[in-house]
Design an enzyme around this catalytic site. Structure first.
Site: not given
Ligand code: AMP
Length: 154
Positions: A140, A142
């Site tokens: 992922h 951020h």
């Protein structure tokens, strides 16, 4: 103790019982990582993708999902994930076939930053592994913004 973790990772643990159990072990981070990498097992993000738990989704296309972080570290804090993990538990597992999705994740971060009105700038972060303070083993990005960032990061 895990509940004092500076990144509030107890939230993730509370929602993932198998990780909660592992966190009782003194070498919990290594054990969690090993388990995740060995099995490519589902994470809390799979539950979000499958709509088994709610998320505040701000962007979605056929490959990427972006939602607000449950423990925001900035006024705007969004997590961008690939809908198909394809072995990408973290950036350190990237192979050449992942170049397209990695590029798409970064480009989407820019699109979402614009959508969120982060005209003055923003930061993108990918945590990798225990030393990188990664807690969810589904790659992922951020996206953080809405305040002045500092350097070096913690
Ligand atoms: P990392 O520490 O880089 O692995 O980042 C994982 C991020 O996922 C953390 O910032 C968590 O706050 C966030 N997170 C965990 N569970 C959820 C959730 N259910 N909804 C939104 N964000 C979450």
């Amino acid at each position: 103790m895990r509940f004092l973790n500076r990144k509030s990772k107890h939230i993730t643990s509370a929602l993932t019982p198998h990780i909660s159990a592992a966190s009782q072990h003194p070498f919990a981070m290594a054990s969690e990582k090993d388990a995740a990498l060995a099995s490519d097992s589902p994470t809390i993000f799979d539950k979000i993708i499958n709509k088994e738990i709610p998320a505040n989704v701000v962007y979605e296309d056929d490959k990427v999902l972006a939602f607000r972080d449950i423990a925001p570290q900035a006024p705007t804090h969004i997590v961008l994930i690939p809908k198909v993990k394809d072995g990408l538990t973290g950036l350190s597992k990237a192979e050449e076939r992942h170049c397209e999705i990695l590029g798409h994740l970064l480009y989407t971060a820019k699109v979402v930053a614009k959508q969120e009105g982060l005209e003055e700038g923003f930061r993108v972060v990918i945590n990798d592994g225990p030393s990188g303070c990664q807690s969810v083993y589904h790659i992922h990005v951020h996206l953080l913004g809405g305040r002045q960032m500092s350097w070096p990061p913690g």
